[in-house]
Scaffold this motif. Structure first.
Motif, PDB file in Angstrom:
ATOM      1  N   LEU A  45      62.937  22.355 -38.172  1.00  0.00           N
ATOM      2  CA  LEU A  45      63.985  21.344 -38.279  1.00  0.00           C
ATOM      3  C   LEU A  45      63.650  20.345 -39.382  1.00  0.00           C
ATOM      4  N   THR A  46      64.691  19.744 -39.936  1.00  0.00           N
ATOM      5  CA  THR A  46      64.545  18.684 -40.916  1.00  0.00           C
ATOM      6  C   THR A  46      65.106  17.398 -40.325  1.00  0.00           C
ATOM      7  N   PRO A  47      64.263  16.435 -39.978  1.00  0.00           N
ATOM      8  CA  PRO A  47      64.763  15.192 -39.397  1.00  0.00           C
ATOM      9  C   PRO A  47      65.597  14.389 -40.400  1.00  0.00           C
ATOM     10  N   ALA A  48      66.673  13.786 -39.873  1.00  0.00           N
ATOM     11  CA  ALA A  48      67.566  12.979 -40.706  1.00  0.00           C
ATOM     12  C   ALA A  48      67.355  11.487 -40.506  1.00  0.00           C
ATOM     13  N   ALA A  49      66.927  11.075 -39.295  1.00  0.00           N
ATOM     14  CA  ALA A  49      66.739   9.653 -39.011  1.00  0.00           C
ATOM     15  C   ALA A  49      66.104   9.514 -37.638  1.00  0.00           C
ATOM     16  N   VAL A  74      64.804   4.306 -39.960  1.00  0.00           N
ATOM     17  CA  VAL A  74      64.798   3.921 -38.552  1.00  0.00           C
ATOM     18  C   VAL A  74      65.954   2.956 -38.305  1.00  0.00           C
ATOM     19  N   TYR A  75      66.689   3.206 -37.206  1.00  0.00           N
ATOM     20  CA  TYR A  75      67.851   2.403 -36.839  1.00  0.00           C
ATOM     21  C   TYR A  75      67.621   1.767 -35.473  1.00  0.00           C
ATOM     22  N   VAL A  76      67.933   0.459 -35.356  1.00  0.00           N
ATOM     23  CA  VAL A  76      67.805  -0.259 -34.101  1.00  0.00           C
ATOM     24  C   VAL A  76      68.902  -1.322 -34.064  1.00  0.00           C
ATOM     25  N   HIS A  77      69.223  -1.835 -32.887  1.00  0.00           N
ATOM     26  CA  HIS A  77      70.224  -2.904 -32.800  1.00  0.00           C
ATOM     27  C   HIS A  77      69.678  -4.161 -33.467  1.00  0.00           C
ATOM     28  N   GLU A  78      70.566  -4.893 -34.122  1.00  0.00           N
ATOM     29  CA  GLU A  78      70.150  -6.050 -34.904  1.00  0.00           C
ATOM     30  C   GLU A  78      69.493  -7.137 -34.043  1.00  0.00           C
ATOM     31  N   TYR A 109      67.611  -0.031 -40.874  1.00  0.00           N
ATOM     32  CA  TYR A 109      69.022  -0.379 -40.690  1.00  0.00           C
ATOM     33  C   TYR A 109      69.226  -0.927 -39.287  1.00  0.00           C
ATOM     34  N   PHE A 110      70.216  -1.814 -39.168  1.00  0.00           N
ATOM     35  CA  PHE A 110      70.520  -2.441 -37.888  1.00  0.00           C
ATOM     36  C   PHE A 110      71.918  -2.019 -37.441  1.00  0.00           C
ATOM     37  N   LEU A 111      72.002  -1.641 -36.167  1.00  0.00           N
ATOM     38  CA  LEU A 111      73.220  -1.076 -35.613  1.00  0.00           C
ATOM     39  C   LEU A 111      74.037  -2.114 -34.868  1.00  0.00           C
ATOM     40  N   GLN A 116      79.317   5.655 -36.114  1.00  0.00           N
ATOM     41  CA  GLN A 116      78.303   5.815 -37.148  1.00  0.00           C
ATOM     42  C   GLN A 116      78.247   7.278 -37.580  1.00  0.00           C
ATOM     43  N   THR A 117      77.969   7.492 -38.838  1.00  0.00           N
ATOM     44  CA  THR A 117      77.736   8.845 -39.351  1.00  0.00           C
ATOM     45  C   THR A 117      76.417   8.858 -40.103  1.00  0.00           C
ATOM     46  N   ILE A 118      75.532   9.737 -39.692  1.00  0.00           N
ATOM     47  CA  ILE A 118      74.258   9.930 -40.371  1.00  0.00           C
ATOM     48  C   ILE A 118      74.099  11.419 -40.596  1.00  0.00           C
ATOM     49  N   ASP A 119      74.037  11.811 -41.864  1.00  0.00           N
ATOM     50  CA  ASP A 119      73.871  13.218 -42.202  1.00  0.00           C
ATOM     51  C   ASP A 119      75.001  14.025 -41.567  1.00  0.00           C
ATOM     52  N   LYS A 120      74.691  15.032 -40.738  1.00  0.00           N
ATOM     53  CA  LYS A 120      75.716  15.865 -40.102  1.00  0.00           C
ATOM     54  C   LYS A 120      76.242  15.283 -38.795  1.00  0.00           C
TER      55      LYS A 120
END
Length: 208
Positions: A45-49, A74-78, A109-111, A116-120
């Protein structure tokens, strides 16, 4: 979309791999980075996030090792943007099994709530505070999957005695943001077995 559940770290925190083709999102890499990386490599697998349902120490223990290995964001709530760097806020300074205290570099990044769209991958973010101020749920509507972190468990609910926790807020989040989903949604919690919205409505003693 496939989903794999992999308990990691000192508290057996559920890490989830969401897989589309050869791409994957990694949710809550709580520890045991080598174990997680072995699974990713075995499946080619290739990780996207990396997505975080919240930033308590048992959900972030392998964040830096995994993001450095794959050069991903890495994404987390603001509301928890500072918790990764702060052992007091992420709780690792309070628990003896977190030795040394757990810290990581800041999120990329802060959610906030919304699509949301990340990669696929396209998914909905719902803010579900109560266990922690920045707890969020990831909804994959087409697959009827809700990754809820420590907000809701099979037969239980998240604890609210840690900094920023609040029982009334937690119950509002569960009732308004999770139990309003179709009953067939699979609920993927931060610890323990998966369940469904219907099962929790019918048998969870905290929700009756």
């Amino acid at each position: 979309m496939e989903i794999e559940q992999l308990p990691l770290g000192p508290l057996g925190t559920n890490c989830y791999l969401l897989v589309e083709g050869d791409r994957t999102l990694i949710v809550d890499p709580g520890g045991d980075a080598e174990k997680l990386i072995r699974m990713v490599e075995r499946r080619k697998l290739t990780p996207a996030a990396i997505l975080l349902t919240h930033a308590h120490f048992d959900h972030i223990g392998a964040v830096d090792e995994v993001r450095e290995r794959y050069n991903i964001d890495v994404y987390v709530h603001e509301l928890e943007k500072d918790w990764l760097m702060d052992a007091n806020q992420n709780g690792s300074s309070f628990f003896p099994m977190a030795t040394p205290p757990v810290t990581a570099r800041p999120a990329d990044y802060f959610l906030t709530e919304g699509t949301q769209t990340i990669d696929k991958f396209s998914f909905e973010v719902r803010h579900t505070p109560g266990h922690s101020p920045g707890s969020i749920t990831f909804l994959f509507q087409e697959d009827h999957i809700a990754i809820v972190g420590d907000t809701l468990f099979q037969g239980g609910i998240g604890r609210t005695d840690l900094p920023g926790g609040d029982m009334n807020t937690l119950m509002d989040s569960i009732e308004q943001k999770i139990l309003t989903l179709p009953g067939t949604f699979t609920v993927c919690p931060g610890h323990g077995s998966t369940t469904t919205v219907d099962e929790e409505k019918q048998s969870n003693p905290f929700l009756s």
